[in-house]
Design an enzyme around this catalytic site. Structure first.
Site, PDB file in Angstrom:
ATOM      1  N   GLU A 185      47.303  -5.686  18.044  1.00 33.91           N
ATOM      2  CA  GLU A 185      48.278  -5.857  17.073  1.00 33.91           C
ATOM      3  C   GLU A 185      49.485  -6.809  17.506  1.00 33.91           C
ATOM      4  O   GLU A 185      50.634  -6.510  17.444  1.00 33.91           O
ATOM      5  CB  GLU A 185      48.698  -4.664  16.665  1.00 33.91           C
ATOM      6  CG  GLU A 185      47.580  -3.610  15.901  1.00 33.91           C
ATOM      7  CD  GLU A 185      48.310  -2.620  14.980  1.00 33.91           C
ATOM      8  OE1 GLU A 185      49.342  -2.233  15.492  1.00 33.91           O
ATOM      9  OE2 GLU A 185      47.629  -2.276  13.907  1.00 33.91           O
ATOM     10  N   GLU A 254      40.567  -0.741  12.613  1.00 34.79           N
ATOM     11  CA  GLU A 254      41.080   0.494  12.467  1.00 34.79           C
ATOM     12  C   GLU A 254      41.180   0.766  10.948  1.00 34.79           C
ATOM     13  O   GLU A 254      42.152   0.401  10.388  1.00 34.79           O
ATOM     14  CB  GLU A 254      42.403   0.593  13.219  1.00 34.79           C
ATOM     15  CG  GLU A 254      42.402   0.376  14.771  1.00 34.79           C
ATOM     16  CD  GLU A 254      43.883   0.526  15.136  1.00 34.79           C
ATOM     17  OE1 GLU A 254      44.642   1.420  14.617  1.00 34.79           O
ATOM     18  OE2 GLU A 254      44.032  -0.084  16.455  1.00 34.79           O
TER      19      GLU A 254
HETATM   20  C1  GAL Z   1      47.848   1.056  15.088  1.00 39.67           C
HETATM   21  C2  GAL Z   1      47.689   0.948  16.632  1.00 39.67           C
HETATM   22  C3  GAL Z   1      47.011   2.039  17.401  1.00 39.67           C
HETATM   23  C4  GAL Z   1      47.541   3.414  16.630  1.00 39.67           C
HETATM   24  C5  GAL Z   1      47.620   3.405  15.332  1.00 39.67           C
HETATM   25  C6  GAL Z   1      48.549   4.669  14.636  1.00 39.67           C
HETATM   26  O1  GAL Z   1      48.808   0.106  14.629  1.00 39.67           O
HETATM   27  O2  GAL Z   1      46.954  -0.260  16.951  1.00 39.67           O
HETATM   28  O3  GAL Z   1      46.769   1.868  18.484  1.00 39.67           O
HETATM   29  O4  GAL Z   1      48.954   3.364  17.279  1.00 39.67           O
HETATM   30  O5  GAL Z   1      48.392   2.297  14.794  1.00 39.67           O
HETATM   31  O6  GAL Z   1      47.600   5.870  14.995  1.00 39.67           O
END
Ligand code: GAL
Length: 742
Positions: A185, A254
């Protein structure tokens, strides 16, 4: 029967490919605009995050088997630099940190791996995965075009890649790793940094690609990912996302299956209907890879939680719960979704959809595989009205905010809102293990100044002193009070002390007596303690115990953020007004005496005299060590400690840290769900009025049959006699008929 034979076939296919790759032909992973291409075949890939240090090696195979049974193709994990390189050049890949064993377990089960090396990982993990020593490399600046940082990042990335190559773990070598991630990110940070951000992005991509892994690299949330790196989406929904080049596939690294918990915050859940809808919507728009973050969240053992204030539990409302049990209906509903998706795989990767309007809120996405076969997704985007639509002269009922999947363009085999499984009934039931006879040792706060090894004029930033070797740093000073001060004679002035901290918590003691505590929050780490000061004529000892509750893991240059008492420290109400203690002489003690004596472990526990606490011997209620022995409970159910009777601290079993605990109550908008624009609930918040985390996972493999040592360090005061070991059980009803909750 059908699923068993399909999964057997897949395993056979996997091992055949493995054999061919290692013996006869070159294996490859490439991509085109439709999909990741493995050994010449475009694939729809279903992935789930399981972070190896968040469970035990004894749990790994079962978790991965459950993931496979749930329809996953890929296990995704970050690599956690700070656990692997605790001091420069000293590496640790043992136990929970045995990355190679984890990947080989995935390989054994027959799944692929997406290895997200980072090495910045965010992940609610201490310091975002960076080792704290990295902050003290001269002239370093994290995650930007900075020589020392780039050298260190390259060194670690190379080390991991080489390790994987040595073990033949990349798919190009016949291994399970089909994708790797560099950075995490970085896009939003890059925008803020401007030119330096862009050149760092380009450097990171070139460095990674130059390592020659033979599998594609990914950058998530980074629109500027240069070729050949694929930019990917993270979020609750990603159907709006398109990659930065028309020849790259659409990947969702994600898909947030729930959310993490903070001490003081509610439990956050994401309804599976919404998650399934988001996934189906992503696929119908042309997506071909998605990863549940998390599929199993697990536990932030030890002091691995970041934040600050991230709880020890990282359950995440994931399809497999913290303890490794199936969470229903999430697990089975997603499994049903995956089966339906796989029935469409060929059509999905073979064509772009034809979009047909079926009404104001209703659409069909039709994919054809070129052999006369077709698959269709029928969507109803209305957030609260169901719809009846006609498609290819047939009628279909679509619940509100749902998508039906028709693998043959006729049969509705799955609808995202029709759930055929009941909700798991989770119980924490008493076990037959009795915790025997607690003994206590009071953390010695009478000789702090004498034992201190650091002194300075003024206040030291906490990490500078501790380097994160402990959560605790004592700030000690003294102040002389003249007998003529009027407050001593009950004058009008009331004496008080104020202490300004950058985070995360402070306990204030004057002349050995506890005055009170103050805490920051995840949103606002800094805070001020204000309280009446019980000073007397002559020399007074002020001792401030500053406590870190997990180092920050996200935010612009979070490595530069301060922790600990930054001042001013002021006395108010003296005859001449206020006295500023900030710049006078302070002494420091890193960590607790009990930590230095290793009271937490079977080896060090006997180095002090423990006593059986009674009302007569109680003494200071704060800063107490407690120890007890217990036998392992019978059965095989996962275990937890019920710490509802305690305050705040840490707990160890047989020398292994279970994690930080804190019975702070959840606040916020509870029993409600958030709505995102026209989207349905993405998060529901529960549990207000209860501790954010009451139960703490005790891995069975950490226990011996008898005589297990439990040590608790309690900061605030609590009753260890009420601590109990409980078993976690889950009961779920699975009905054959789907049930539409609309
Ligand atoms: C995303 C990040 C993850 C985790 C998630 C929230 O933005 O890439 O590592 O922090 O948010 O759980």
């Amino acid at each position: 029967m059908e699923t068993i034979s399909v999964s057997k076939l897949l395993t056979l296919y996997f091992f055949t490919v493995l054999f061919l790759c290692s013996n006869l032909i070159q294996c490859s992973v490439t991509y085109d605009r439709k999909a990741i291409v493995i050994n010449g075949q475009r694939r729809i890939l279903i992935s789930g995050s399981i972070h190896y240090p968040r469970s035990t090696p004894e749990m790994w195979e079962d978790l991965i088997e459950k993931a496979k049974h749930g329809g996953l193709d890929v296990i995704d994990t970050y690599v956690f630099w700070n656990v692997h390189e605790p001091s420069p050049g000293n590496y640790n890949f043992e136990g929970r940190y045995n990355l190679v064993r984890f990947i080989k377990t995935v390989q054994k089960v027959g799944l692929y791996v997406h290895l997200r090396i980072g090495p910045y990982v965010c992940a609610e993990w201490n310091f975002g995965g960076f080792p704290v020593w990295l902050k003290y490399v001269p002239d370093i600046s994290f995650r930007t075009d900075n020589g020392p940082f780039k050298a260190a990042m390259q060194g670690f990335t190379q080390k991991i890649v080489q390790m994987m190559k040595n073990e033949k773990l990349f798919q190009s070598q016949g291994g399970p790793i089909i994708l790797s991630q560099i950075e995490n990110e970085f896009g939003p940070v890059s925008k803020a940094l401007g030119a330096a951000g862009l050149s760092y992005t380009n450097w990171a991509a070139k460095m990674a690609v130059g390592l020659g892994t033979g599998v594609p690299w990914v950058m998530c949330k980074e629109d500027d990912a240069p070729d050949p790196v694929i930019n990917a989406c993270n979020g609750f929904y990603c159907d709006y996302f398109t990659p930065n080049k028309p020849y790259k596939p659409t990947l969702w690294t994600e898909a947030w299956s729930g959310w993490f918990t903070e001490f003081g915050g509610p439990i956050v859940q994401r309804p599976v209907e919404d998650l399934a809808f988001a996934v189906a919507r992503f696929l119908q728009k042309g997506g071909s890879y998605f990863n549940y973050y998390m599929y199993h969240g697990g536990t932030n053992f030890g002091r691995s939680a970041g934040g600050p204030f991230i709880t020890t539990s990282y359950d995440y409302d994931a399809p497999i719960d913290e303890y490794g049990l199936l969470r229903q209906p999430k697990y089975t509903h997603l499994k049903d979704l995956h089966r339906a998706i796989k029935q469409c795989e060929h059509a999905l990767v073979s064509s772009d959809p034809t979009v047909i309007s079926l009404g104001t809120y209703e659409q069909a996405h039709v994919f054809s595989s070129g052999t006369g076969k077709c698959a269709a997704f029928l969507a109803n985007y209305h957030s609260n009205s169901s719809a009846s639509v006609t498609f290819n002269n047939r009628h279909y009922d679509l619940p509100a905010w749902s998508i039906s999947i028709l693998p043959d363009c006729v049969t509705d085999v799955f609808n995202t809102a029709r759930v055929r499984v009941g909700t798991s009934q989770i119980r924490m039931v008493p076990s037959n293990s009795k915790v025997l006879s607690w003994e206590t040792y009071n953390e010695d706060i009478s000789s702090l100044e004498e034992s201190s090894k650091i002194t300075a004029s003024g206040l030291i930033e906490q990490l500078n002193a501790t380097r994160d070797s402990s959560d605790y740093l004592w700030y000690i000073t003294s102040v002389d009070i003249s007998p003529s001060e009027s407050f001593l004679r009950g004058g009008l002035n009331k004496l008080s002390i104020s202490v300004n901290s950058a985070g995360d918590a402070v306990h204030v003691f004057i002349n050995g007596q506890f005055l009170g505590s103050a805490f920051g929050t995840n949103e606002q780490r800094s805070f001020t303690f204000n309280g009446p000061a019980n000073l007397r004529a002559g020399t007074n000892k002020i001792a401030l115990l500053s406590v870190a509750v997990g180092l920050p893991n996200v935010g612009f240059h979070f490595e530069t953020w301060k922790t600990g008492i930054i001042g001013p420290v002021l006395l108010h109400g003296l005859d001449h007004g206020q006295k500023d203690l900030t710049w006078q002489k302070w002494s420091y003690q890193v960590g607790l005496k009990g930590e230095a004596m290793n009271l937490v472990s079977p080896n060090g526990v006997s180095s002090v005299d423990w006593f059986i606490e009674s009302l007569a011997t109680q003494g200071q209620p704060q800063l107490k060590w407690h120890k007890a022995y217990f036998n392992a409970p019978d059965g095989v159910e996962p275990l937890a400690l019920d710490l509802g009777s305690m305050g705040k601290g840490q707990v160890w079993i047989n020398g292994q840290s279970i994690g930080r605990y804190w019975m702070v109550y959840a606040k916020g908008a509870c029993n409600s769900c958030n709505y995102a624009g026209t989207y349905r609930p993405v998060k529901c918040q529960l549990g207000c009025g209860n501790p954010s985390q009451r139960w703490y996972h005790v891995p069975r493999s950490w226990l011996k049959p008898t005589n297990n040592l439990m040590v608790v360090f309690e900061e605030l005061g609590g009753n260890p006699w009420k601590i109990s070991l409980v078993k976690r059980t889950i009961h779920t009803q699975i009905s054959s008929e789907p049930n539409t909750k609309n």
